[in-house]
Write a protein that holds these residues in place. Structure first.
Motif, short mmCIF file in Angstrom:
data_model
loop_
_atom_site.label_atom_id
_atom_site.label_comp_id
_atom_site.label_asym_id
_atom_site.label_seq_id
_atom_site.Cartn_x
_atom_site.Cartn_y
_atom_site.Cartn_z
N THR A 241 0.81 -1.20 0.00
CA THR A 241 0.00 0.00 0.00
C THR A 241 0.85 1.26 0.00
O THR A 241 0.30 2.35 0.01
CB THR A 241 -0.92 0.01 1.23
OG1 THR A 241 -0.11 0.01 2.39
CG2 THR A 241 -1.86 -1.17 1.23
N PRO B 20 0.47 3.24 -3.68
CA PRO B 20 -0.79 3.97 -3.84
C PRO B 20 -0.97 5.09 -2.81
O PRO B 20 -1.50 6.15 -3.15
CB PRO B 20 -1.86 2.90 -3.67
CG PRO B 20 -1.18 1.63 -4.00
CD PRO B 20 0.24 1.81 -3.56
N SER B 21 -0.54 4.89 -1.59
CA SER B 21 -0.68 5.95 -0.60
C SER B 21 0.26 7.11 -0.90
O SER B 21 -0.09 8.27 -0.68
CB SER B 21 -0.44 5.42 0.82
OG SER B 21 0.86 4.91 0.92
N GLY C 202 -1.41 9.02 -3.65
CA GLY C 202 -2.53 9.78 -3.08
C GLY C 202 -2.06 11.02 -2.35
O GLY C 202 -2.66 12.09 -2.47
N LEU C 203 -1.00 10.90 -1.58
CA LEU C 203 -0.44 12.06 -0.87
C LEU C 203 0.07 13.10 -1.87
O LEU C 203 -0.15 14.30 -1.69
CB LEU C 203 0.69 11.61 0.05
CG LEU C 203 1.41 12.70 0.83
CD1 LEU C 203 0.44 13.37 1.81
CD2 LEU C 203 2.59 12.13 1.56
N TYR C 204 0.72 12.64 -2.91
CA TYR C 204 1.21 13.55 -3.95
C TYR C 204 0.06 14.30 -4.61
O TYR C 204 0.15 15.51 -4.83
CB TYR C 204 1.99 12.74 -4.98
CG TYR C 204 2.42 13.53 -6.20
CD1 TYR C 204 3.41 14.49 -6.11
CD2 TYR C 204 1.84 13.31 -7.44
CE1 TYR C 204 3.81 15.21 -7.21
CE2 TYR C 204 2.22 14.02 -8.56
CZ TYR C 204 3.22 14.97 -8.43
OH TYR C 204 3.60 15.69 -9.53
N LEU C 205 -1.02 13.61 -4.91
CA LEU C 205 -2.18 14.27 -5.52
C LEU C 205 -2.83 15.26 -4.57
O LEU C 205 -3.35 16.29 -5.01
CB LEU C 205 -3.20 13.22 -5.97
CG LEU C 205 -2.79 12.34 -7.15
CD1 LEU C 205 -3.82 11.26 -7.40
CD2 LEU C 205 -2.56 13.16 -8.40
N MET C 206 -2.82 14.96 -3.28
CA MET C 206 -3.44 15.84 -2.30
C MET C 206 -2.68 17.17 -2.15
O MET C 206 -3.28 18.22 -2.06
CB MET C 206 -3.49 15.15 -0.93
CG MET C 206 -4.88 14.98 -0.42
SD MET C 206 -4.99 14.02 1.10
CE MET C 206 -3.57 14.38 2.03
N GLN D 86 -0.50 17.19 -12.59
CA GLN D 86 0.40 16.21 -12.00
C GLN D 86 1.10 15.44 -13.12
O GLN D 86 0.50 15.10 -14.12
CB GLN D 86 -0.35 15.21 -11.12
CG GLN D 86 -0.90 15.80 -9.85
CD GLN D 86 -2.25 16.44 -10.06
OE1 GLN D 86 -2.93 16.15 -11.01
NE2 GLN D 86 -2.62 17.33 -9.17
#
Length: 63
Positions: free
Chosen positions: A2, A5-6, A9-13, A19
């Protein structure tokens, strides 16, 4: 696994605007490099322990 993917996700946030991801070949190369690094770091203590004679190791363990 994980972590990847995490991390995405942090990068997108936290990123603003468009991006850009690393190419898949870079991700695969990094995964292979990590496996080789872990294998190398695990081999060093194993090689150090293998320098002791087997007879001494067997004699030192409780029966």
């Amino acid at each position: 696994m994980t972590v990847l993917p995490s991390g995405i996700g942090l990068y997108l946030m936290v990123s603003a605007g468009e991006q850009r991801y690393a190419p898949v070949s870079w991700l695969l190369a990094m995964a292979c490099a990590m496996l080789l690094a872990v294998a190398a770091l695990a081999a060093v203590p194993a090689l150090a322990a293998a320098r002791r004679p087997v007879a001494d190791v067997l004699r030192s363990t409780p029966a």
